[in-house]
Design an enzyme around this catalytic site. Structure first.
Site, mmCIF file in Angstrom:
data_model
loop_
_atom_site.group_PDB
_atom_site.id
_atom_site.type_symbol
_atom_site.label_atom_id
_atom_site.label_comp_id
_atom_site.label_asym_id
_atom_site.label_seq_id
_atom_site.Cartn_x
_atom_site.Cartn_y
_atom_site.Cartn_z
ATOM 1 N N ASP A 1 -6.689 -6.239 4.238
ATOM 2 C CA ASP A 1 -6.120 -4.963 4.363
ATOM 3 C C ASP A 1 -6.057 -4.507 5.768
ATOM 4 O OD1 ASP A 1 -5.068 -2.603 3.703
ATOM 5 O OD2 ASP A 1 -7.001 -1.935 2.629
ATOM 6 N N MET B 1 -11.505 -5.863 5.327
ATOM 7 C CA MET B 1 -10.797 -4.705 6.330
ATOM 8 C C MET B 1 -10.539 -5.494 7.463
ATOM 9 S SD MET B 1 -9.771 -2.250 4.412
ATOM 10 C CE MET B 1 -9.075 -1.315 5.663
ATOM 11 N N ASP C 1 -4.753 3.864 -1.868
ATOM 12 C CA ASP C 1 -5.886 4.133 -0.876
ATOM 13 C C ASP C 1 -6.468 5.584 -0.966
ATOM 14 O OD1 ASP C 1 -6.229 1.777 0.860
ATOM 15 O OD2 ASP C 1 -4.031 2.187 1.525
ATOM 16 N N MET D 1 -12.269 4.721 -0.221
ATOM 17 C CA MET D 1 -12.967 5.088 1.037
ATOM 18 C C MET D 1 -13.421 6.314 0.851
ATOM 19 S SD MET D 1 -9.668 3.391 3.314
ATOM 20 C CE MET D 1 -8.499 3.318 1.843
ATOM 21 N N HIS E 1 -8.412 1.431 -3.832
ATOM 22 C CA HIS E 1 -9.463 0.956 -2.786
ATOM 23 C C HIS E 1 -10.022 2.361 -2.384
ATOM 24 C CE1 HIS E 1 -9.712 -0.144 2.149
ATOM 25 N NE2 HIS E 1 -10.797 0.148 1.393
ATOM 26 N N GLY F 1 -2.785 3.878 8.013
ATOM 27 C CA GLY F 1 -1.964 2.450 7.982
ATOM 28 C C GLY F 1 -1.227 2.451 9.627
ATOM 29 N N GLY F 2 -0.569 1.280 9.678
ATOM 30 C CA GLY F 2 -0.081 1.005 10.906
ATOM 31 C C GLY F 2 -0.660 0.567 12.257
ATOM 32 N N MET G 1 -8.884 8.288 0.100
ATOM 33 C CA MET G 1 -9.709 8.508 1.281
ATOM 34 C C MET G 1 -10.427 10.031 1.109
ATOM 35 S SD MET G 1 -7.397 7.162 4.354
ATOM 36 C CE MET G 1 -6.601 5.788 4.094
ATOM 37 N N GLY H 1 -8.755 3.840 7.156
ATOM 38 C CA GLY H 1 -8.348 5.231 7.424
ATOM 39 C C GLY H 1 -6.839 5.598 7.760
ATOM 40 N N SER I 1 0.775 -1.082 0.082
ATOM 41 C CA SER I 1 0.099 0.183 0.021
ATOM 42 C C SER I 1 0.885 1.192 0.046
ATOM 43 C CB SER I 1 -0.998 -0.136 1.304
ATOM 44 O OG SER I 1 -1.414 1.434 1.179
ATOM 45 N N SER J 1 2.641 -0.489 5.949
ATOM 46 C CA SER J 1 3.847 -0.473 7.003
ATOM 47 C C SER J 1 4.818 -1.355 6.979
ATOM 48 C CB SER J 1 3.345 0.022 8.277
ATOM 49 O OG SER J 1 2.352 -0.639 8.715
ATOM 50 N N HIS K 1 -1.381 -1.085 -4.100
ATOM 51 C CA HIS K 1 -2.531 -0.822 -3.476
ATOM 52 C C HIS K 1 -2.516 0.634 -3.465
ATOM 53 C CE1 HIS K 1 -6.150 -1.700 -0.942
ATOM 54 N NE2 HIS K 1 -5.788 -0.913 -0.218
ATOM 55 N N GLY L 1 -2.803 -4.365 9.072
ATOM 56 C CA GLY L 1 -2.035 -4.881 9.994
ATOM 57 C C GLY L 1 -1.790 -6.353 9.341
HETATM 58 C C1 DX5 Z 1 -6.069 1.535 5.603
HETATM 59 C C2 DX5 Z 1 -5.788 1.230 4.342
HETATM 60 C C3 DX5 Z 1 -4.721 0.261 4.102
HETATM 61 C C4 DX5 Z 1 -3.307 0.563 5.002
HETATM 62 C C5 DX5 Z 1 -2.660 -0.634 5.581
HETATM 63 O O1 DX5 Z 1 -7.305 2.245 5.882
HETATM 64 O O2 DX5 Z 1 -6.784 0.858 3.673
HETATM 65 O O3 DX5 Z 1 -4.509 -0.277 2.759
HETATM 66 O O4 DX5 Z 1 -2.483 1.263 3.869
HETATM 67 O O5 DX5 Z 1 -1.509 -0.403 6.233
HETATM 68 P P1 DX5 Z 1 -0.796 -1.213 7.170
HETATM 69 O O6 DX5 Z 1 -0.478 -2.532 6.489
HETATM 70 O O7 DX5 Z 1 0.333 -0.626 7.621
HETATM 71 O O8 DX5 Z 1 -1.990 -1.551 8.238
HETATM 72 ZN ZN ZN Z 2 -6.365 -0.058 1.612
#
Ligand code: DX5
Ligand code: ZN
Length: 230
Positions: free
Chosen positions: A177, A143, A37, A70, A68, A150-151, A39, A148, A10, A200, A35, A179
């Site tokens: 997607d 999900m 994201d 959102m 993706h 990462g990490g 938002m 919203g 991502s 991450s 990937h 963690g």
């Molecule tokens: C979160 C995103 C994910 C995010 C995942 O809303 O949809 O794609 O980048 O990040 P990690 O792998 O760090 O959880």
């Molecule tokens: Zn995503």
């Protein structure tokens, strides 16, 4: 499950000041998809980028894009995001207010020439919400964190939705997607997921090639066991 495992770093976790270099780093590492994201600051409490940046990413990328969305009111935006020619365009079931409205978005994705239409479910949304759509979908994005950011920490209970899709005999792509890392991905593959998004855990690695190879080796161990372990 005999389908290959797709690994989708991502770009949310990349260095945005060097985005072209970061895309190439993921490609050199052996990623299958980027990937992306999107938002809107409304559907999720964070804001990333819109169609012009996505198109710039598409020009710089040499592997397919997994987009993706959102965002609220996805139907209004499908044509513009489709202009970047993504391989996958996924919207959230919670962003539409009825099943007919969801079908309309799926149809719009296909009508725009996008090869794969996906729908995503937040951690607290039951998979039953998308079951009536499965015949028209190419991908379901489960999900494993609240969308919203990462990490965040992986929520293992969300994998019951992947298992349910496979129990139903659904053969489309099940993507997970949030963690996803070397400690959590085997449970994902065992549950029937065949596309792994990771932000991450991959972009933070100095040696992303080794990290992707490790992901593949861990996934292959589960596939070699040959069954979906609970
Ligand atoms: C979160 C995103 C994910 C995010 C995942 O809303 O949809 O794609 O980048 O990040 P990690 O792998 O760090 O959880
Ligand atoms: Zn995503």
């Amino acid at each position: 499950m005999n389908s290959p495992i797709r690994i989708a770093p991502s770009i949310l976790s990349c260095d945005f000041a060097r985005i072209g270099d970061e895309l190439r780093r993921a490609e050199a590492a052996g990623a299958d998809w980027h990937h992306i994201d999107v938002m809107d600051g409304h559907f999720v409490p964070n804001l990333t980028f819109g169609p012009p940046v996505l198109q710039a990413v598409a020009r710089a990328a040499s592997i397919p894009l997994d987009v993706h969305l959102m965002i609220e009111r996805p139907l209004e935006w499908i044509a513009r995001y489709a202009q970047a020619r993504p391989e996958v365009l996924t919207f959230h079931i919670e962003a539409v207010d009825s099943l007919p409205a969801a079908r309309e978005v799926v149809n719009a994705i296909h009508a725009a020439g996008v090869p794969k239409a996906g729908v995503s479910v937040r951690p607290n949304t039951p998979i039953a919400a998308v079951e009536p759509l499965l015949a028209d979908l190419d991908l379901v994005l489960v999900m494993s964190v609240e969308p919203g950011f990462g990490g965040q920490s992986f929520r293992p209970e969300t994998l019951s939705k992947a298992r349910r899709l496979r129990e139903l005999g659904w053969t489309g792509i099940v993507e997970v997607d949030g963690g996803v890392n070397a400690h959590t991905l085997q449970a994902c593959v065992a549950a029937g997921c065949d596309a792994l998004v990771s932000g991450s855990a991959l972009y933070s690695e100095h040696d992303m090639t080794a990290a992707v190879a490790r992901f593949r080796a861990l996934a292959a161990e589960v596939s070699a066991r040959g069954s979906h372990v609970a």
